[in-house]
Design a protein around this motif. Structure first.
Motif, PDB file in Angstrom:
ATOM      1  N   PRO A  99       0.831  -1.208   0.000  1.00  0.00           N
ATOM      2  CA  PRO A  99       0.000   0.000   0.000  1.00  0.00           C
ATOM      3  C   PRO A  99       0.863   1.255   0.000  1.00  0.00           C
ATOM      4  N   LYS A 100       0.294   2.357  -0.434  1.00  0.00           N
ATOM      5  CA  LYS A 100       1.040   3.609  -0.493  1.00  0.00           C
ATOM      6  C   LYS A 100       1.373   4.080   0.918  1.00  0.00           C
ATOM      7  N   LYS A 101       2.649   4.325   1.123  1.00  0.00           N
ATOM      8  CA  LYS A 101       3.109   4.845   2.403  1.00  0.00           C
ATOM      9  C   LYS A 101       3.601   6.270   2.207  1.00  0.00           C
ATOM     10  N   PRO A 102       3.758   7.043   3.304  1.00  0.00           N
ATOM     11  CA  PRO A 102       4.218   8.427   3.166  1.00  0.00           C
ATOM     12  C   PRO A 102       5.511   8.557   2.366  1.00  0.00           C
ATOM     13  N   ALA A 103       6.483   7.687   2.649  1.00  0.00           N
ATOM     14  CA  ALA A 103       7.759   7.762   1.933  1.00  0.00           C
ATOM     15  C   ALA A 103       7.559   7.567   0.431  1.00  0.00           C
ATOM     16  N   ALA A 104       6.692   6.626   0.065  1.00  0.00           N
ATOM     17  CA  ALA A 104       6.437   6.369  -1.355  1.00  0.00           C
ATOM     18  C   ALA A 104       5.748   7.557  -2.023  1.00  0.00           C
ATOM     19  N   ILE A 105       4.867   8.224  -1.295  1.00  0.00           N
ATOM     20  CA  ILE A 105       4.171   9.387  -1.855  1.00  0.00           C
ATOM     21  C   ILE A 105       5.149  10.532  -2.102  1.00  0.00           C
ATOM     22  N   TYR A 106       6.026  10.774  -1.125  1.00  0.00           N
ATOM     23  CA  TYR A 106       7.032  11.820  -1.319  1.00  0.00           C
ATOM     24  C   TYR A 106       7.937  11.500  -2.507  1.00  0.00           C
ATOM     25  N   MET A 107       8.373  10.252  -2.596  1.00  0.00           N
ATOM     26  CA  MET A 107       9.279   9.875  -3.677  1.00  0.00           C
ATOM     27  C   MET A 107       8.585   9.906  -5.033  1.00  0.00           C
TER      28      MET A 107
END
Length: 390
Positions: A99-107
């Motif tokens: 699932p989308k995590k904060p780190a993945a969203i920023y990246m």
């Protein structure tokens, strides 16, 4: 080239009043032929044609191999390398990392900013290879200039968001659980894009193209009207780089110092994993500092030099630093996306799927792996180095 009697046309060495040099452009003086005195005035008065003169230093730079060969060549290499890397990163974040995590969203947003930045490079490449001659119109020059700065400084802000997110995950793994949510990350990214777009609006409202009859070229943002330089540009660029780099740089520096301290003090995990996490944190910060700090430091010192001596030689250093700093678009995918073990596993899974492995089975296996890692994190929140690599 300038006329031999250039003391009447360029007051740079004689009067600080006319010396208007910004971080980007060289100054030019708007001189009407026929503005002199004596018989020269009578001879030239009927012409009434505007002629723009630039300094000898500016003229030499605009026609040099540094500006017309080296800089566009570096941009070509950055474009060739960065586009496929960031496209692959976007594909992985959109289709594989769930699932989308904060780190993945920023990246994901960082990859978008880097990709948009390099997609503008063909305009600058053609401009420099064409002898710093802009042929795409004044409106396109405004758009490309504003978008160039927007995407570059949006990358800086997003890197700062990633640093803060990792700081919270490593130093405050339990207390930050409520803050480190996908929704918070999405709002933060939207705010960074909004700030970046709003910050470059003044660049869209001003003219950036100037035709130089002596060189027979039309520059784009390399030469600006002295009245504009005397106006808000003198204050705009120092404030702009302070808000969009120096303040984020301070936050990023503090975050990575605290991250490294927390990782070194952690009493769990193997020494190899801990060393790898510390090395990763140090590498990420070093890349950020090396790619963006020289450009903005030169930008600020350029204005200090302008206020005191009016020297414009630092503009050459600024252009070179900006060019070299664009290499960050190639390095970001390596240190942020593909440097983590999770992304490496996703890439391996992707290529295995392409080679004939069952897609559903691969996704199930990947989902099981992520689930087991999530459970391990919940059972051992002190495992900070894994949070850094998330």
């Amino acid at each position: 080239m300038l006329p031999s009697n250039d003391t009447q046309n360029i007051a740079r060495s004689f009067s600080g009043f006319f010396v208007m040099v910004t971080d980007e452009p060289f100054e030019y003086l708007d001189v009407q032929e026929g503005s002199g005195s004596g018989f020269n005035d009578r001879e030239q008065r009927p012409v009434a044609k505007k002629h723009y003169y630039i300094s000898k230093e500016a003229s030499q730079f605009l026609t040099s191999h540094l500006a017309t060969v080296f800089i566009p060549t570096v941009y070509v290499l950055v474009f060739i390398i960065s586009v496929p890397l960031n496209l692959l990163a976007l594909f992985l974040f959109v289709h594989r990392i769930r699932p989308k995590k904060p780190a993945a969203i920023y990246m994901l947003n960082l990859a978008c900013a880097d990709l948009l930045f390099v997609l503008l490079l063909p305009f600058r490449i053609a401009y420099h290879y064409n002898g710093n001659n802009w042929i795409y119109g004044a409106g396109m020059c405004r758009i490309v200039t504003a978008a160039f700065y927007c995407n570059m400084y949006c990358s800086v802000l997003l890197i700062t968001c990633i640093a803060v997110d990792r700081f919270l995950a490593v130093v405050y793994p339990i207390d930050s659980l409520t803050w480190r949510s996908p929704r918070t990350a999405s709002v933060a990214c939207a705010a960074m894009w909004f700030l970046s777009i709003g910050g470059v609006m003044p660049l869209l409202a001003t003219e950036h193209t100037v035709h130089l009859d002596d060189l027979r070229i039309t520059t784009c943002h390399d030469v600006l009207d002295v009245e504009h330089l005397r106006g808000y540009y003198l204050y705009f660029f120092p404030v702009f780089c302070s808000l969009f780099f120096f303040i984020p740089f301070i936050f990023t520096t503090v975050c990575y110092i605290r991250i490294i301290q927390a990782l070194c003090a952690a009493g769990v995990g193997s020494s190899t994993q801990k060393s790898r996490a510390v090395a990763m944190a140090a590498t990420v910060f070093s890349v950020f500092a090396a790619c963006f700090a020289p450009t903005n430091i030169i930008l600020l010192t350029h204005y200090i030099g302008f206020a005191n001596t009016g020297e414009e030689g630092s503009y050459v250093a600024y252009l070179v630093a900006t060019c070299v700093g664009s290499v960050s678009c190639c390095i970001d995918p390596l240190v942020y996306y593909f440097g983590s073990s999770r992304c490496q596993k996703q890439i391996l899974t992707f290529f295995r799927c392409r080679s004939g492995s069952g897609d559903g089975h691969s996704q199930l296996s990947s989902g099981s792996t992520r689930s087991s890692k999530l459970e391990a994190f919940k059972s051992n929140l002190g495992d900070q180095y894994k949070q850094l690599m998330a």
